[in-house]
Enzyme design. Structure first.
Site, PDB file in Angstrom:
ATOM      1  N   TRP A 132       0.821  -1.213   0.000  1.00 21.68           N
ATOM      2  CA  TRP A 132       0.000   0.000   0.000  1.00 21.68           C
ATOM      3  C   TRP A 132       0.856   1.264   0.000  1.00 21.68           C
ATOM      4  O   TRP A 132       0.542   2.232  -0.701  1.00 21.68           O
ATOM      5  CB  TRP A 132      -0.983   0.013   1.167  1.00 21.68           C
ATOM      6  N   ASP A 181      -1.479   6.760   6.536  1.00 19.73           N
ATOM      7  CA  ASP A 181      -2.546   5.907   6.007  1.00 19.73           C
ATOM      8  C   ASP A 181      -2.837   4.866   7.086  1.00 19.73           C
ATOM      9  O   ASP A 181      -2.041   3.959   7.321  1.00 19.73           O
ATOM     10  CB  ASP A 181      -2.086   5.234   4.706  1.00 19.73           C
ATOM     11  N   LYS A 220     -12.392  -1.336   6.661  1.00 18.79           N
ATOM     12  CA  LYS A 220     -11.634  -2.371   7.357  1.00 18.79           C
ATOM     13  C   LYS A 220     -11.974  -2.398   8.839  1.00 18.79           C
ATOM     14  O   LYS A 220     -12.353  -3.422   9.359  1.00 18.79           O
ATOM     15  CB  LYS A 220     -10.141  -2.176   7.131  1.00 18.79           C
TER      16      LYS A 220
HETATM   17  C1  LIG Z   1      -7.396  -1.203   1.767  1.00 17.13           C
HETATM   18  C2  LIG Z   1      -6.307  -0.225   1.908  1.00 17.13           C
HETATM   19  C3  LIG Z   1      -6.191   0.880   1.053  1.00 17.13           C
HETATM   20  C4  LIG Z   1      -7.135   1.111  -0.104  1.00 17.13           C
HETATM   21  O1  LIG Z   1      -8.394   1.453   0.356  1.00 17.13           O
HETATM   22  P1  LIG Z   1      -9.602   1.821  -0.628  1.00 17.13           P
HETATM   23  O2  LIG Z   1     -10.590   2.372   0.315  1.00 17.13           O
HETATM   24  O3  LIG Z   1     -10.008   0.550  -1.275  1.00 17.13           O
HETATM   25  O4  LIG Z   1      -9.105   2.809  -1.605  1.00 17.13           O
HETATM   26  C5  LIG Z   1      -5.170   1.769   1.283  1.00 17.13           C
HETATM   27  N1  LIG Z   1      -4.294   1.599   2.277  1.00 17.13           N
HETATM   28  C6  LIG Z   1      -4.368   0.539   3.113  1.00 17.13           C
HETATM   29  C7  LIG Z   1      -3.366   0.398   4.204  1.00 17.13           C
HETATM   30  C8  LIG Z   1      -5.372  -0.396   2.955  1.00 17.13           C
HETATM   31  O5  LIG Z   1      -5.452  -1.446   3.781  1.00 17.13           O
END
Ligand SMILES: *Cc1c(COP(=O)(O)O)cnc(C)c1O
Length: 369
Positions: free
Chosen positions: A108, A178, A202
């Site tokens: 990511w 993030d 998540k």
């Molecule tokens: C799932 C995830 C993303 C992407 O998320 P979206 O909402 O699908 O764009 C980005 N960073 C991390 C750490 C993730 O687990």
């Protein structure tokens, strides 16, 4: 119409969208036709109506209470997922004259960095690729570059299953995080962060909203625009997430998850303890399996949210996944880019589910020695 009941629910180890607290689903189900006192469904009312304003205001207030977010920060519910934040952050704060620091620690963060390169200079301050992204940097292993527009970290790499267990100090350089896959799994030292973003699906709700917590002084650091309105932090803060129609249903469910964290769990310290207990049970068992189950992450970087491991060979891994599914343990296949197995144990995942998994793993090992 065929029906399914609560007893049909499996232990869902999905990495995202992921399991939600049962109590939240039940309340949403009960109130889906008609919100108490409103006379209509959450799906049918205006986002400018007082009932919705109370829902979004409540979600924000509870999040502020849980994380200890001061008035120096704005809390936003945006769309486009965390992936849009990969672009929105550099678009707002980076240009060809500036550079930003990135920690390269997994799939990511690599994607986030790729987007930043379209807008300005990227400086990799730490690179975990030579260790196959099996850990995050340790305290003191990187320093933010003087004058960097910001430093970007990923608190939990969902695919590799590695996680920061400390909040790094970047001094004057704004820290951007993030936190998509471990947001609100433990308390944070908020004052260290300039901007935190997290896709809701998540750990805090269903898909459709991205939480952004931004320190208001960051708005003074915006580079020259113009930006598309929806990608302009200043406009989003000014409009308090209501510049256009926000993802009302996702925000509603998220508001219930905040209440669950506050009142059923009892706050983020408690949540953290529970998460440590859940992941600890699984890691401890694997450590005692004589190498039969081999965790991917180095010990000090093991994720509490996404536990990843390998087994002797791929055929055995396939057999494991198939038999686990038959035993109502679903979603254990690792990400297609790295293979292996992954058990996602987000906040809402129950301890009993980890016990069931460990029980299954013991049995599997006995039968397939
Ligand atoms: C799932 C995830 C993303 C992407 O998320 P979206 O909402 O699908 O764009 C980005 N960073 C991390 C750490 C993730 O687990």
């Amino acid at each position: 119409m065929s029906t399914a009941t609560v007893s049909d629910r499996v232990f869902n180890f999905s990495a995202g969208p992921a399991t939600l607290p049962l109590k939240v689903l039940q309340e949403a189900q009960e109130h889906l036709l008609c919100l108490p006192g409103v006379g209509a469904s959450i799906l049918e009312i205006s986002h400018r109506s007082p009932p919705f304003e109370a829902i979004i205001g409540g979600a924000e207030a509870d999040m502020r209470k849980l994380l200890g977010i001061s008035d120096d920060y704005a809390v936003l519910f945006l769309q486009g997922g965390a992936t849009t934040q990969f672009s929105m952050v550099p678009m707002n704060f980076l240009n060809k004259e500036k550079s930003a620091d990135y920690i390269l620690q997994g799939a990511w963060s690599k994607k986030a960095m790729g987007e930043a390169k379209k807008h300005g200079n990227v400086n990799v301050v730490w690179d975990g690729s030579s260790e196959k992204f099996s850990r995050v940097p340790r305290p003191g292993e990187f320093t933010a570059s003087q004058g960097a527009a910001y430093l970007h970290m990923t608190s939990n790499e969902t695919i590799e299953g590695i996680e920061f267990h400390h909040d790094p100090d970047t001094g004057e350089v704004p820290l951007v995080c993030d936190a998509s896959s471990d947001f609100m799994h433990r308390p944070l030292d908020m004052k260290k962060f300039a901007l935190i973003y997290a896709g809701a699906q998540k750990n805090v709700g269903p898909a459709g909203a991205t939480v952004v917590i931004i320190r208001k002084d960051m708005l003074d650091r915006q580079v020259e625009g113009p930006f598309p309105t929806m990608l302009d932090y200043k406009k989003m803060v000014a409009g308090a997430s209501m510049h256009n129609t926000p993802p009302v249903f996702t925000i509603y469910i998220l508001s219930l998850v905040m209440k669950w964290l506050l009142h059923d769990i009892g706050g983020l310290d408690k949540m953290h303890q529970l998460n440590q207990k859940k992941a600890g049970l699984l890691y401890d068992f694997m450590d005692q399996s004589g190498g039969y189950y081999k965790p991917h992450a180095q010990k000090d970087s093991r994720s509490l949210m996404n536990v990843t491991w390998r087994m002797r060979d791929e055929d055995l891994e396939k057999k494991f996944i198939k038999e686990a599914k038959a035993a109502k343990l679903d979603g254990l296949k690792g990400h297609r880019d790295v293979g292996g197995l992954r058990a996602s144990l987000y906040n809402a995942f129950p301890y009993e589910g980890v016990e069931a998994l460990v029980g299954f793993m013991k049995e599997f090992m006995k039968n397939n020695g």
